[in-house]
Structure formats: structure tokens, C-alpha cells
Design a protein around this motif. Structure first.
Motif, PDB file in Angstrom:
ATOM      1  N   THR A   2      31.542  72.209  45.131  1.00  0.00           N
ATOM      2  CA  THR A   2      31.866  71.494  46.411  1.00  0.00           C
ATOM      3  C   THR A   2      31.459  71.186  47.768  1.00  0.00           C
ATOM      4  OG1 THR A   2      33.468  72.042  44.812  1.00  0.00           O
ATOM      5  CG2 THR A   2      34.130  71.669  46.464  1.00  0.00           C
ATOM      6  N   LEU A  88      33.187  65.059  45.251  1.00  0.00           N
ATOM      7  CA  LEU A  88      34.861  65.817  45.645  1.00  0.00           C
ATOM      8  C   LEU A  88      35.975  65.379  44.915  1.00  0.00           C
ATOM      9  CD1 LEU A  88      34.204  65.816  49.318  1.00  0.00           C
ATOM     10  CD2 LEU A  88      33.990  67.548  47.388  1.00  0.00           C
ATOM     11  N   LEU A  91      34.358  66.160  40.864  1.00  0.00           N
ATOM     12  CA  LEU A  91      34.559  67.771  40.968  1.00  0.00           C
ATOM     13  C   LEU A  91      36.099  67.971  40.819  1.00  0.00           C
ATOM     14  CD1 LEU A  91      32.193  68.935  43.044  1.00  0.00           C
ATOM     15  CD2 LEU A  91      32.267  69.109  41.233  1.00  0.00           C
ATOM     16  N   HIS A  92      37.645  67.792  41.651  1.00  0.00           N
ATOM     17  CA  HIS A  92      38.660  67.760  41.723  1.00  0.00           C
ATOM     18  C   HIS A  92      39.661  67.599  40.295  1.00  0.00           C
ATOM     19  CE1 HIS A  92      42.515  69.127  43.238  1.00  0.00           C
ATOM     20  NE2 HIS A  92      42.858  67.637  42.284  1.00  0.00           N
TER      21      HIS A  92
END
Length: 102
Positions: A2, A88, A91-92
Motif C-alpha cells: 500500500t 489502491l 487493495l482496499h
């Protein structure tokens, strides 16, 4: 991974595009070694490809600028920032699916 995804657009927008190779490689290696989610891997590959395109153009051109930041087209910078944002977000989403109680 991240932190690397956040560092790439900051370095590109901050005119340190050549240094952004480090977080791109770290994200790529991290995704290949420890992430099983295919969407995250695709997002990392998208980011790596978006970064590699202007880097290769800069390295191959004989009349290129002295730095990657000066030689990079703003469209490529926008594409790198968008690919990093996609990574991002992916990944979240992957983290939310893995830990639903968070």
C-alpha cells in the motif's frame, strides 16, 4: 504494498519519476510473492506497464531529456496516477474481503 502504491504517484507528480521505479518494483514483487487475489495482481501489472512505457521511451530515444520527469508526456503521468489509484482501490477491496469485521 500500500505504501508503494501511494509513493508512485507522489514521486511522479513531484518530478522524481525515475525514483518511482523502486516502489513499482516493490509492489510487483510483493504481489507476485504474497498476494493470491487476481484483481490485485492485474492492478499491479497495469501499474508496472503504465510506468514501463514512458521509461522505455525515455531510454530508447537518442534525443530524450536529461530526466524522465521532463521527458514524460503528461498523459503518461495521468495514466500512472490512475493505475496507482486502481491498485489502491483493489487493495482496499481485497483487504475488506479478507477481514470482513473491519
Amino acid at each position: 504494498m500500500t505504501v508503494a502504491a501511494w509513493a508512485v504517484p507522489l514521486l511522479v507528480v513531484g518530478q522524481f519519476a525515475l525514483l518511482a521505479v523502486l516502489p513499482v518494483v516493490l509492489a510487483l514483487v510483493g504481489a507476485l510473492r504474497s498476494v493470491r487475489d487476481r484483481a490485485v495482481r492485474r492492478a499491479v501489472f497495469l501499474l508496472a506497464a503504465a510506468y514501463a512505457a514512458p521509461l522505455v521511451v525515455w531510454l530508447v530515444r537518442p534525443d530524450g531529456a536529461q530526466s524522465l520527469s521532463k521527458d514524460m508526456h503528461p498523459g503518461f503521468a495521468g495514466l500512472i496516477v490512475a493505475a496507482s489509484a486502481a491498485l489502491l482501490a483493489t487493495l482496499h477491496r481485497a483487504r475488506k474481503q479478507r477481514c470482513p469485521g473491519r
